[in-house]
Design a protein around this motif. Sequence first.
Motif: not given
Length: 433
Positions: A62-66, A293-298
Amino acid sequence: MSELLVSGGRVLRPDLTVERADVLVDQSAGEILAVEAPGELAGDDELDASGGLVIPGLVNAHTHVAMTLLRGYADDKPLDAWLQEDIWPVEAELTPEDVRVGAELGLVEMVKSGTTALSDMYFHVDEIAAAVEQAGVRAVLGHTAVTVGKDDEGARADVQESLDVALELDGAADGRVRTTFQPHSLTTVGEEYLREFVPEAVEAGLPMHLHANETEAEVAPIVEEHGMRPLEYADDVGLLGEDTFLAHCVHVDDDEIDRLAETGTGAVHCPASNMKLASGMAPVQRLLDGGVTVGLGTDGAASNNDLDMFDEMRDAAMLGKLAADDASAVAAETVVRMATENGADLLGFDGGRIEPGANADLAVLDLDAPHLTPAHDLVSHLAYAARGSDVRHTVCDGAVLMRDRDLTVFDEAAVRERASEHATALVERAEES
Ligand SMILES: N[C@@H](CCSC[C@H]1O[C@@H](n2cnc3c(=O)[nH]cnc32)[C@H](O)[C@@H]1O)C(=O)O
Ligand SMILES: [Zn+2]
């Protein structure tokens, strides 16, 4: 067929044991062909992994790269005020070119720190897809729809755009780009729009990605308006299911955890963002124990403030223990799995593990560093001691994106310079308007 040999190092296997092995990659298929004892395999090209550890490419789910352009622009505020007073006014000034440049900067940072896949929520998504194509990574992209503060026509157009973009961009960059339908959150998209468009997204077979249960302040209005907890409401409008993953899930009760597990809905934990915005502590160990299921985001670089998934693993382990009041909670192996196989699972990629047949997405860490000495337990080092700057080589889809800390896909200095110029001009425009 061109084959790449990653040789001389140690390899993190899917069961999280570490062994000395070489990894052979089929570059045209973008697949791992073999993992064998040192010296058994040969390739046309070679990446030197001696003194290093080969790990699956990390997945930033999970990110908002811009948002790299807004790094350090507004800090030390809670979510609501931060978005409304600082972030949204500046984002209103973002041009497609700004988004392109911001995405390039974020992708440079990701490739340098061993991230090979991301799930992004933003707008001007064509530009992000173009940057992803150049970066060589995998991405799940989408146009994020917000309806609050818009008239009906504007609101419908925004949600329609989320559907259209997801359908148009799916499969771009030789299949490295996949897409999701993206209502921003349960409070920023009105019920009538969810009821109208979610069934369309499901019908079209689109996975869905949204922010949910991030702050206490967004839970109360949902309970008040709909008479249900947020995830009960999300289920009621058809948002939950095996193809949906929810960013944050900080304020979830036991019934909501059960609901996530029963529907097969995934969660993405964003510990740094949750701490920085004081959103709260997600019950990560309870979610995992409940079968989610748990992922990881910045999350974006404006609420983190970097895109280094090694930091995120450490933050997840630390915060998970504090949240559970239990030092054995969210252990090292757990966060390594969250950042690799769980993320790949949520994003729908056949990766996150070093094994024949899996996607050839990997990073090689240099272990020759004081902060990684001694080497009692390399999984512990991945979770607690390693940093993005320890990454020496990055490979995605069989292509070498960084060799010996040199990017092959971007001119790093040029990207940084352009990003700084665009960020300065952007903030000036926002402050004039
Ligand atoms: N602002 C646009 C579309 C939203 S794109 C996705 C949005 O998520 C925002 N965002 C970043 N981090 C978070 C978070 O932690 N929670 C909720 N939104 C966030 C980000 O700034 C961006 O505006 C509009 O009004 O139509
Ligand atoms: Zn977010």
